[in-house]
Design a protein around this motif. Structure first.
Motif, PDB file in Angstrom:
ATOM      1  N   ARG A 167      -0.969 -19.763  -3.588  1.00 15.99           N
ATOM      2  CA  ARG A 167      -1.584 -20.700  -3.958  1.00 15.99           C
ATOM      3  C   ARG A 167      -3.467 -20.464  -4.196  1.00 15.99           C
ATOM      4  O   ARG A 167      -3.828 -19.835  -2.992  1.00 15.99           O
ATOM      5  CB  ARG A 167      -1.339 -22.174  -3.311  1.00 15.99           C
ATOM      6  N   SER A 168      -3.900 -20.996  -5.036  1.00 17.21           N
ATOM      7  CA  SER A 168      -5.362 -20.870  -5.158  1.00 17.21           C
ATOM      8  C   SER A 168      -6.000 -22.049  -4.281  1.00 17.21           C
ATOM      9  O   SER A 168      -5.414 -22.822  -3.989  1.00 17.21           O
ATOM     10  CB  SER A 168      -5.752 -20.863  -6.473  1.00 17.21           C
ATOM     11  N   ASP A 169      -7.287 -22.117  -4.196  1.00 12.26           N
ATOM     12  CA  ASP A 169      -7.860 -23.004  -3.426  1.00 12.26           C
ATOM     13  C   ASP A 169      -7.722 -24.517  -4.508  1.00 12.26           C
ATOM     14  O   ASP A 169      -7.730 -25.342  -3.896  1.00 12.26           O
ATOM     15  CB  ASP A 169      -9.449 -22.793  -3.065  1.00 12.26           C
ATOM     16  N   ALA A 170      -7.826 -24.260  -5.614  1.00 14.06           N
ATOM     17  CA  ALA A 170      -7.732 -25.488  -6.456  1.00 14.06           C
ATOM     18  C   ALA A 170      -6.444 -25.986  -6.568  1.00 14.06           C
ATOM     19  O   ALA A 170      -6.258 -27.326  -6.466  1.00 14.06           O
ATOM     20  CB  ALA A 170      -8.128 -25.246  -8.155  1.00 14.06           C
ATOM     21  N   ASP A 171      -5.398 -25.241  -6.440  1.00 14.26           N
ATOM     22  CA  ASP A 171      -4.215 -25.664  -6.228  1.00 14.26           C
ATOM     23  C   ASP A 171      -4.022 -26.437  -4.800  1.00 14.26           C
ATOM     24  O   ASP A 171      -3.146 -27.529  -4.723  1.00 14.26           O
ATOM     25  CB  ASP A 171      -3.069 -24.605  -6.316  1.00 14.26           C
ATOM     26  N   GLY A 172      -4.554 -25.809  -3.715  1.00 15.54           N
ATOM     27  CA  GLY A 172      -4.435 -26.514  -2.478  1.00 15.54           C
ATOM     28  C   GLY A 172      -5.182 -27.937  -2.476  1.00 15.54           C
ATOM     29  O   GLY A 172      -4.559 -28.828  -1.730  1.00 15.54           O
ATOM     30  N   ALA A 173      -6.418 -28.036  -3.284  1.00 13.17           N
ATOM     31  CA  ALA A 173      -6.957 -29.359  -3.145  1.00 13.17           C
ATOM     32  C   ALA A 173      -6.311 -30.236  -4.118  1.00 13.17           C
ATOM     33  O   ALA A 173      -6.237 -31.437  -3.443  1.00 13.17           O
ATOM     34  CB  ALA A 173      -8.492 -29.024  -3.866  1.00 13.17           C
ATOM     35  N   ALA A 174      -5.300 -30.018  -5.171  1.00 17.73           N
ATOM     36  CA  ALA A 174      -4.618 -30.897  -5.707  1.00 17.73           C
ATOM     37  C   ALA A 174      -3.489 -31.263  -4.966  1.00 17.73           C
ATOM     38  O   ALA A 174      -3.155 -32.574  -4.973  1.00 17.73           O
ATOM     39  CB  ALA A 174      -4.394 -30.089  -7.078  1.00 17.73           C
ATOM     40  N   LEU A 175      -2.997 -30.576  -4.267  1.00 15.30           N
ATOM     41  CA  LEU A 175      -1.810 -31.059  -3.274  1.00 15.30           C
ATOM     42  C   LEU A 175      -2.362 -31.637  -2.103  1.00 15.30           C
ATOM     43  O   LEU A 175      -1.627 -32.728  -1.792  1.00 15.30           O
ATOM     44  CB  LEU A 175      -1.038 -29.474  -2.884  1.00 15.30           C
ATOM     45  N   LEU A 176      -3.585 -31.558  -1.851  1.00 18.32           N
ATOM     46  CA  LEU A 176      -4.049 -32.529  -0.693  1.00 18.32           C
ATOM     47  C   LEU A 176      -4.278 -33.605  -1.151  1.00 18.32           C
ATOM     48  O   LEU A 176      -4.059 -34.846  -0.573  1.00 18.32           O
ATOM     49  CB  LEU A 176      -5.587 -31.774   0.045  1.00 18.32           C
ATOM     50  N   ASP A 177      -4.853 -33.863  -2.361  1.00 20.96           N
ATOM     51  CA  ASP A 177      -5.205 -35.340  -2.947  1.00 20.96           C
ATOM     52  C   ASP A 177      -4.013 -35.845  -3.208  1.00 20.96           C
ATOM     53  O   ASP A 177      -3.833 -37.179  -3.001  1.00 20.96           O
ATOM     54  CB  ASP A 177      -6.057 -34.830  -4.374  1.00 20.96           C
ATOM     55  N   GLU A 178      -2.842 -35.375  -3.642  1.00 16.19           N
ATOM     56  CA  GLU A 178      -1.760 -35.922  -3.967  1.00 16.19           C
ATOM     57  C   GLU A 178      -1.119 -36.243  -2.685  1.00 16.19           C
ATOM     58  O   GLU A 178      -0.462 -37.470  -2.539  1.00 16.19           O
ATOM     59  CB  GLU A 178      -0.624 -34.828  -4.712  1.00 16.19           C
ATOM     60  N   ALA A 179      -1.106 -35.755  -1.509  1.00 20.94           N
ATOM     61  CA  ALA A 179      -0.512 -35.967  -0.454  1.00 20.94           C
ATOM     62  C   ALA A 179      -1.240 -37.393   0.133  1.00 20.94           C
ATOM     63  O   ALA A 179      -0.623 -37.970   0.609  1.00 20.94           O
ATOM     64  CB  ALA A 179      -0.498 -34.876   0.461  1.00 20.94           C
ATOM     65  N   LEU A 180      -2.543 -37.075   0.057  1.00 22.89           N
ATOM     66  CA  LEU A 180      -3.485 -38.300   0.684  1.00 22.89           C
ATOM     67  C   LEU A 180      -3.170 -39.601  -0.262  1.00 22.89           C
ATOM     68  O   LEU A 180      -3.288 -40.584   0.371  1.00 22.89           O
ATOM     69  CB  LEU A 180      -4.919 -37.837   0.578  1.00 22.89           C
ATOM     70  N   SER A 181      -3.031 -39.433  -1.495  1.00 22.79           N
ATOM     71  CA  SER A 181      -2.657 -40.625  -2.432  1.00 22.79           C
ATOM     72  C   SER A 181      -1.360 -41.178  -1.952  1.00 22.79           C
ATOM     73  O   SER A 181      -1.459 -42.526  -1.793  1.00 22.79           O
ATOM     74  CB  SER A 181      -2.756 -40.210  -3.766  1.00 22.79           C
ATOM     75  N   ALA A 182      -0.354 -40.487  -1.686  1.00 20.92           N
ATOM     76  CA  ALA A 182       0.772 -40.910  -1.202  1.00 20.92           C
ATOM     77  C   ALA A 182       0.870 -41.476  -0.014  1.00 20.92           C
ATOM     78  O   ALA A 182       1.284 -42.777   0.127  1.00 20.92           O
ATOM     79  CB  ALA A 182       1.880 -39.752  -1.266  1.00 20.92           C
ATOM     80  N   LEU A 183       0.119 -41.164   1.002  1.00 24.67           N
ATOM     81  CA  LEU A 183      -0.071 -41.751   2.423  1.00 24.67           C
ATOM     82  C   LEU A 183      -0.814 -42.950   2.088  1.00 24.67           C
ATOM     83  O   LEU A 183      -0.367 -43.970   2.830  1.00 24.67           O
ATOM     84  CB  LEU A 183      -0.683 -40.732   3.101  1.00 24.67           C
ATOM     85  N   ARG A 184      -1.729 -42.978   1.428  1.00 27.92           N
ATOM     86  CA  ARG A 184      -2.773 -44.366   1.194  1.00 27.92           C
ATOM     87  C   ARG A 184      -1.779 -45.482   0.516  1.00 27.92           C
ATOM     88  O   ARG A 184      -1.925 -46.453   0.839  1.00 27.92           O
ATOM     89  CB  ARG A 184      -3.917 -44.111   0.699  1.00 27.92           C
ATOM     90  N   ALA A 185      -0.969 -44.921  -0.416  1.00 21.50           N
ATOM     91  CA  ALA A 185       0.022 -45.955  -1.018  1.00 21.50           C
ATOM     92  C   ALA A 185       1.258 -46.674   0.054  1.00 21.50           C
ATOM     93  O   ALA A 185       1.487 -47.582  -0.150  1.00 21.50           O
ATOM     94  CB  ALA A 185       0.662 -45.299  -2.381  1.00 21.50           C
ATOM     95  N   ARG A 186       1.588 -45.757   0.704  1.00 17.30           N
ATOM     96  CA  ARG A 186       2.628 -46.339   1.962  1.00 17.30           C
ATOM     97  C   ARG A 186       1.898 -47.037   2.821  1.00 17.30           C
ATOM     98  O   ARG A 186       2.354 -48.115   3.312  1.00 17.30           O
ATOM     99  CB  ARG A 186       2.946 -44.951   2.846  1.00 17.30           C
ATOM    100  N   ARG A 187       0.437 -46.961   3.297  1.00 18.85           N
ATOM    101  CA  ARG A 187      -0.167 -47.692   4.134  1.00 18.85           C
ATOM    102  C   ARG A 187      -0.708 -49.010   3.714  1.00 18.85           C
ATOM    103  O   ARG A 187      -1.038 -50.005   4.172  1.00 18.85           O
ATOM    104  CB  ARG A 187      -1.323 -47.015   4.540  1.00 18.85           C
ATOM    105  N   GLY A 188      -0.547 -49.078   2.208  1.00 17.21           N
ATOM    106  CA  GLY A 188      -1.207 -50.209   1.516  1.00 17.21           C
ATOM    107  C   GLY A 188      -2.705 -50.273   1.349  1.00 17.21           C
ATOM    108  O   GLY A 188      -3.292 -51.341   1.446  1.00 17.21           O
ATOM    109  N   GLY A 189      -3.238 -49.122   1.414  1.00 19.26           N
ATOM    110  CA  GLY A 189      -4.795 -49.206   1.560  1.00 19.26           C
ATOM    111  C   GLY A 189      -4.997 -48.439   0.291  1.00 19.26           C
ATOM    112  O   GLY A 189      -5.769 -48.499  -0.650  1.00 19.26           O
TER     113      GLY A 189
END
Length: 115
Positions: A93-115
């Motif tokens: 993975r490139s750094d851009a791919d890693g940043a996109a995956l991190l953003d996706e995981a953080l979005s899913a986490l925030r959605a589960r927490r309701g924030g």
């Protein structure tokens, strides 16, 4: 005077028996192998038909592979350094791919927490 038996220090099969007791040995052929360091190794092999002599042999002095061509011995194997799991991930993975995956995981986490 030392006590003990007459056969002390000997083992079964030891002694000057020779070929008559053990039988004739198989006909042998000696093959020369040379490594990149210039060492010559001459192992012996059975001379039977159908027995294949290996193309390479490990040098007992330096451990490098040895071949039958003295002018062109095989090169030393390339040792790969130990890689961590992170190094393998960075290869895929490139750094851009890693940043996109991190953003996706953080979005899913925030959605589960309701924030």
């Amino acid at each position: 005077m030392a006590g003990g038996s007459a056969i002390r220090g000997s083992r079964v099969g030891a002694g000057p028996m020779g070929e008559a007791e053990r039988g004739d040995s198989a006909p042998r052929v000696w093959v020369s192998y040379w490594c990149a360091s210039g060492h010559e190794t001459r192992p012996s092999f059975a001379q039977e038909q159908g027995v294949a002599v290996p193309e390479t042999w490990d040098c007992p002095r330096c451990g490098l592979p040895a071949g039958q061509d003295q002018a062109n011995p095989p090169s030393a194997p390339r040792n790969e350094p130990y890689k961590t799991h992170l190094a393998y991930v960075k290869e895929r993975r490139s750094d851009a791919d890693g940043a996109a995956l991190l953003d996706e995981a953080l979005s899913a986490l925030r959605a589960r927490r309701g924030g």
